[in-house]
Design an enzyme around this catalytic site. Structure first.
Site, short mmCIF file in Angstrom:
data_model
loop_
_atom_site.label_atom_id
_atom_site.label_comp_id
_atom_site.label_asym_id
_atom_site.label_seq_id
_atom_site.Cartn_x
_atom_site.Cartn_y
_atom_site.Cartn_z
CB SER A 1 9.45 5.61 14.93
OG SER A 1 9.07 5.88 13.62
CB CYS B 1 7.40 -4.14 8.70
SG CYS B 1 8.70 -3.32 9.65
N GLY C 1 7.14 -1.22 6.10
CA GLY C 1 8.54 -1.61 6.11
C GLY C 1 9.45 -0.68 6.88
CD GLU C 2 13.59 0.70 9.94
OE1 GLU C 2 12.81 1.09 10.81
OE2 GLU C 2 14.39 1.47 9.34
CB CYS D 1 2.72 -0.76 13.34
SG CYS D 1 2.90 -0.78 11.55
CB CYS E 1 6.03 -1.07 15.94
SG CYS E 1 7.70 -0.71 15.37
CD GLU F 1 -3.01 -1.04 2.24
OE1 GLU F 1 -4.19 -1.24 1.92
OE2 GLU F 1 -2.67 -0.80 3.40
CB CYS G 1 0.74 7.10 10.98
SG CYS G 1 2.23 7.79 10.41
CB CYS H 1 2.79 7.95 2.83
SG CYS H 1 3.30 6.85 4.16
CG ASN I 1 -3.87 6.98 12.96
OD1 ASN I 1 -4.53 7.94 13.31
ND2 ASN I 1 -2.74 7.09 12.32
CB SER J 1 9.92 7.57 8.99
OG SER J 1 9.48 7.19 10.26
CG HIS K 1 6.69 5.96 18.67
ND1 HIS K 1 6.24 7.11 18.06
CD2 HIS K 1 6.86 5.06 17.66
CE1 HIS K 1 6.16 6.91 16.75
NE2 HIS K 1 6.53 5.69 16.49
S1 SF4 Z 1 5.87 1.14 12.57
FE1 SF4 Z 1 7.21 0.96 10.80
S2 SF4 Z 1 8.95 -0.22 11.61
FE2 SF4 Z 1 7.27 -0.53 13.07
S3 SF4 Z 1 6.23 -2.43 12.39
FE3 SF4 Z 1 5.18 -0.67 11.43
S4 SF4 Z 1 6.13 -0.46 9.42
FE4 SF4 Z 1 7.53 -1.70 10.68
#
Ligand code: SF4
Length: 348
Positions: A219, A113, A160-161, A120, A117, A93, A338, A106, A295, A190, A221
Site C-alpha cells: 500500500s 489494526c 489488520g496489518e 481507513c 492509516c 468483517e 477497501c 477479502c 472510498n 497486502s 499511496h
Molecule cells: S489500511 Fe490496512 S494497515 Fe492501514 S489502518 Fe487500515 S487495515 Fe490497518
C-alpha cells in the site's frame, strides 16, 4: 479452545492415533472439514466417526469452527460483507467479491489494526489482537457457505496489518493452499510495509511454505516520503526509497512480481507531477501499479479523485513505461469496500 480447523492431514492422523484411533479417522476429519466444508460446524455432525471418539474430542474442548455468524450485507453488485464473532466476543468483517469466474475472499488478519492509516475505518479503532490460523480460515468457509460457491482467490486486505501476524498468516496460506486447494498464486498479501518485515516475509515463506509464490502488494499511496507520512503516519519509520529497495530484494529472493496499491486522493497525490514522480521511483522495476478509487468514510476529509484525473494519471504512468491498472471499488453501498471495514456492526 482447541480447533481442528487449520490442522494438516498428518496432524489430524496423529491426533487420531493419540486418541487410540486408526490414522484413517484423522483423514475422515480432514475430509469433513476441507472437502465437504459442512455448514453445520459441529463435531457431532462428523457422523463417520465413532460416537465415543466424537464425545472425547468434545470433552477435551475441540471444535471444528472458530467464528459465529453475526450479520451480513449484500451490496447491489453482489459483494457480500459478513460480520463474524470470535470466541472472545470480538467482531471482524470479511468480504466475498464475486465475478462470473471468480469468488475473491477479502480476509482480515487482525481484530482492528494498529497502523492508523488516515483513510481507513479499521485503523480508527486500534488493535485488539491478531487472529489465529483457524479464525482466518473460517472466514473463507463462512463466505463459501453464504455465497454457495467455492472461493477461488484470496486477498489479505481486510482488517489488520498481515505482516504483524506473520506466523499465522503464513500457516493459514499453507492451509489455504494444501487443504483448501487454492493455489498460492491466487493469494495476495497486502501490507502498508513495516521495516525489516518484507525480508522476513520471504525468509519465513521459504521456511514455512517451502517457497513463496503469493503476490506481495504494497500500500504505497504516495510518490514521495512527505505525502506518504501524511496519509500513513507509521510511514515515518520506513523511507519510501527503502521500501522500493526491499521490494527489489523480494523479487530477487522469490521471483515474484510486486504490486503497488495507490489510493487516488484529490489534490493530495493525484496530480501529473505525482505520476511523474512515481514513475521515477519505480523506473526499471518489474512491478505493477494498481490505482484505487478512494472510498469515503465519515471521519476524514480526503476526497476521491475524479475519474478524469484518474485516467490522466493512469495514462501518464503508462506512457512512462509503468504497468498500471485501475481497480474499481466493489460493495461500496454496504461499506464493504477497501478501507471501510470495521469492528462494530453499526456501520453498514
Ligand atoms: S489500511 Fe490496512 S494497515 Fe492501514 S489502518 Fe487500515 S487495515 Fe490497518
Amino acid at each position: 479452545m482447541k480447533n481442528l480447523l487449520g490442522n494438516s492431514v498428518k496432524e489430524l492422523e496423529n491426533l487420531a492415533i493419540n486418541y487410540g484411533q486408526a490414522p484413517f479417522r484423522g483423514r475422515q476429519i480432514y475430509k469433513w472439514i476441507y472437502n465437504y466444508r459442512n455448514k453445520n460446524k459441529n463435531i457431532d455432525q462428523i457422523e463417520v466417526l465413532p460416537l465415543d471418539f466424537r464425545k472425547k474430542l468434545k470433552d477435551d474442548g475441540f471444535k471444528v469452527s472458530e467464528l459465529s455468524f453475526q450479520d451480513k450485507n449484500l451490496a447491489n453488485d453482489g459483494t457480500l460483507k459478513l460480520l463474524l464473532s470470535t470466541g472472545d466476543h470480538e467482531s471482524i468483517e470479511c468480504v466475498g467479491i464475486p465475478t462470473e469466474k471468480r469468488l475473491t475472499a477479502c480476509l482480515s488478519s487482525q481484530v482492528g489494526c494498529p497502523m492508523d492509516c488516515k483513510f481507513c475505518a479499521t485503523g480508527k479503532e486500534g488493535l485488539k489482537r491478531s487472529l489465529k490460523v483457524s479464525e482466518i480460515l473460517d472466514q473463507i468457509l463462512f463466505i463459501e457457505n453464504e455465497m454457495n460457491r467455492k472461493v477461488t482467490n484470496i486477498v489479505f486486505m481486510g482488517m489488520g496489518e498481515p505482516l504483524l501476524n506473520i506466523d499465522d498468516l503464513l500457516l493459514s496460506i499453507r492451509s489455504i493452499n494444501e487443504d483448501l486447494q487454492i493455489s498460492q498464486r491466487k493469494i495476495t498479501v497486502s501490507t502498508v510495509a513495516i521495516p525489516k518485515m518484507i525480508k522476513k516475509l520471504s525468509l519465513k515463506s521459504f521456511e514455512i511454505l517451502g517457497n513463496c509464490q503469493f503476490t506481495l502488494a504494497i500500500s504505497l499511496h504516495a510518490s514521495n516520503q512527505k505525502t506518504r507520512e501524511m496519509i500513513i503516519p507509521s510511514a515515518k519509520n520506513y523511507d519510501i526509497k527503502n521500501i522500493i529497495e526491499d521490494c527489489k530484494q523480494f523479487i530477487r529472493d522469490t521471483g515474484r512480481r510486486v504490486s503497488f496499491e495507490y489510493l487516488m486522493l484529490t489534490g493530495v497525490n493525484d496530480k501529473l507531477e505525482h505520476a511523474n514522480e512515481l514513475s521515477n521511483l519505480l523506473k526499471g522495476f518489474q512491478c505493477h501499479v494498481n490505482l484505487i478509487q478512494y472510498n469515503q468514510i465519515d471521519e476524514v476529509d480526503f476526497k476521491r479523485s475524479s475519474l478524469k484525473n484518474l485516467q490522466l494519471f493512469q495514462s501518464r504512468l503508462s506512457n512512462n513505461g509503468i504497468t498500471v491498472s485501475f481497480r474499481k471499488s466493489r460493495g461500496l453501498d454496504k461499506n464493504a469496500a477497501c478501507g471501510q471495514l470495521r469492528q462494530n456492526a453499526g456501520n453498514k
